[in-house]
Design a protein around this motif. Structure first.
Motif, PDB file in Angstrom:
ATOM      1  N   ALA A   1       0.881  -1.247  -0.147  1.00 46.85           N
ATOM      2  CA  ALA A   1      -0.051   0.042   0.092  1.00 46.85           C
ATOM      3  C   ALA A   1       1.035   1.155  -0.095  1.00 46.85           C
ATOM      4  CB  ALA A   1      -0.858   0.145   1.267  1.00 46.85           C
ATOM      5  N   LYS A   2       2.261   1.198   0.590  1.00 47.92           N
ATOM      6  CA  LYS A   2       2.989   2.535   0.811  1.00 47.92           C
ATOM      7  C   LYS A   2       3.538   2.538  -0.508  1.00 47.92           C
ATOM      8  CE  LYS A   2       6.200   4.580   3.706  1.00 47.92           C
ATOM      9  NZ  LYS A   2       7.343   4.548   4.997  1.00 47.92           N
ATOM     10  N   PHE A   3       4.235   1.446  -0.977  1.00 45.11           N
ATOM     11  CA  PHE A   3       5.305   1.648  -2.042  1.00 45.11           C
ATOM     12  C   PHE A   3       4.968   1.293  -3.330  1.00 45.11           C
ATOM     13  CE2 PHE A   3       7.634   0.731   1.782  1.00 45.11           C
ATOM     14  CZ  PHE A   3       8.507   1.845   1.977  1.00 45.11           C
ATOM     15  N   PHE A   4       3.610   1.057  -3.338  1.00 45.14           N
ATOM     16  CA  PHE A   4       2.959   0.557  -4.983  1.00 45.14           C
ATOM     17  C   PHE A   4       2.958   1.687  -5.954  1.00 45.14           C
ATOM     18  CE2 PHE A   4       0.102  -0.704  -8.332  1.00 45.14           C
ATOM     19  CZ  PHE A   4       0.486  -2.222  -8.386  1.00 45.14           C
ATOM     20  N   ARG A   5       3.796   1.546  -7.222  1.00 43.40           N
ATOM     21  CA  ARG A   5       3.620   2.592  -8.129  1.00 43.40           C
ATOM     22  C   ARG A   5       2.699   2.223  -9.088  1.00 43.40           C
ATOM     23  NH1 ARG A   5       9.367   2.185  -7.439  1.00 43.40           N
ATOM     24  NH2 ARG A   5       9.513   1.344  -9.584  1.00 43.40           N
ATOM     25  N   TRP A   6       1.572   3.128  -9.604  1.00 42.62           N
ATOM     26  CA  TRP A   6       0.837   2.682 -10.510  1.00 42.62           C
ATOM     27  C   TRP A   6       1.414   2.777 -11.897  1.00 42.62           C
ATOM     28  CZ3 TRP A   6      -4.032   1.077  -9.779  1.00 42.62           C
ATOM     29  CH2 TRP A   6      -4.530   0.683  -8.564  1.00 42.62           C
ATOM     30  N   GLU A   7       2.404   3.559 -12.330  1.00 42.10           N
ATOM     31  CA  GLU A   7       3.207   3.997 -13.300  1.00 42.10           C
ATOM     32  C   GLU A   7       4.330   3.348 -13.617  1.00 42.10           C
ATOM     33  OE1 GLU A   7       2.676   8.225 -14.407  1.00 42.10           O
ATOM     34  OE2 GLU A   7       0.906   8.229 -13.585  1.00 42.10           O
TER      35      GLU A   7
END
Length: 262
Positions: free
Chosen positions: A256-262
């Motif tokens: 949840a903290k480090f997930f990058r959507w791009e």
């Protein structure tokens, strides 16, 4: 309706539960149609269960709560754990990683479906796939002479916590690494945990120092917990549940903290 038989459009997004359900159905179809995912989630666990149950390749403890058992009594719980890992971790990490690379997640993130709704749909897809896996493995294990014991609620709790732990780790990997790196790392971790996580080879076959470390892995906690319940008829395996809960909190929190959507 402005007049009899005449309908006017009603613009706007569909209700949120309907959007999540539709996305979950789509995610499940894509997962089951993918050849590589099908290999990981269905074919490999099934082949391992049949092969190691029929051929005495690795000596495994066969004592059960009802007395002397068969190799499948040891193997079936481990294969169930492997099925959870293959779907919640390996399959989800690879699929999500390439969706992120191709911009699919970015586009879906801009749709009326909120990002948390998308992750909920992915989680539902994982759960549906796991139900199919558990049914398949259970049917094959019964055909091989499996005699399970123990509390079904304890089994369900282990599977749910195992799914949460592996799902968090899979999303963390997919959201932080490049797609190619995720593909290589997820498959490598799958192979390493298959060999060293107590799925097929008992942990007591490893050196004492390694047993302690390997026992803290989520795959080891899940396979050992399922084995304690289904093979030995134990009660609630609190130690293994605690390990899985820690991995679930750490994995989902980090994702949840480090997930990058791009």
């Amino acid at each position: 309706m402005s007049a009899a038989g005449t309908y006017t459009p009603k613009p706007g997004a569909a209700p949120l539960p309907r959007m999540i359900a539709a996305q979950a159905v789509l995610e499940t179809k894509m997962l089951l149609r993918n050849g590589e995912q099908l290999l990981l989630t269905v074919i490999i666990p099934t082949l391992l269960l049949v092969l190691f149950s029929a051929v005495d390749i690795v000596a495994v403890p066969t004592e059960t709560a009802g007395g002397k058992g068969k190799a499948v009594d040891f193997l079936a719980p481990g294969i169930l754990a492997l099925a959870v890992m293959s779907t919640a971790f390996t399959g989800q990490a690879i699929a999500t990683g390439f969706e992120r690379r191709y911009g699919v997640l970015k586009r879906l993130g801009a749709s009326p479906l909120p990002r948390w709704g998308l992750m909920t749909a992915k989680t539902l897809s994982v759960l549906v796939t796991e139900v199919l896996q558990v049914v398949l493995v259970t049917v094959i294990a019964f055909a091989l002479g499996w005699s399970p014991h123990g509390n079904p609620f304890a089994v369900l709790l282990l599977l749910v916590l195992g799914t949460a732990a592996f799902s968090g780790l899979g999303l963390l990997m997919a959201g932080t690494l490049k797609a190619e790196a995720t593909l290589a790392a997820a498959n490598l971790v799958f192979l390493l945990l298959l060999m060293g996580g107590g799925v097929i080879v008992p942990l007591d076959k490893f050196p004492d120092a390694a047993q302690t470390l390997l026992g803290l892995l989520p795959i080891s906690a899940l396979s050992d917990g399922l084995r304690d319940v289904l093979q030995h008829g134990a009660g609630m395996p609190w130690g293994d549940l605690g390990i899985l809960a820690v991995w679930a909190v750490l994995g989902l929190g980090a994702a949840a903290k480090f997930f990058r959507w791009e």
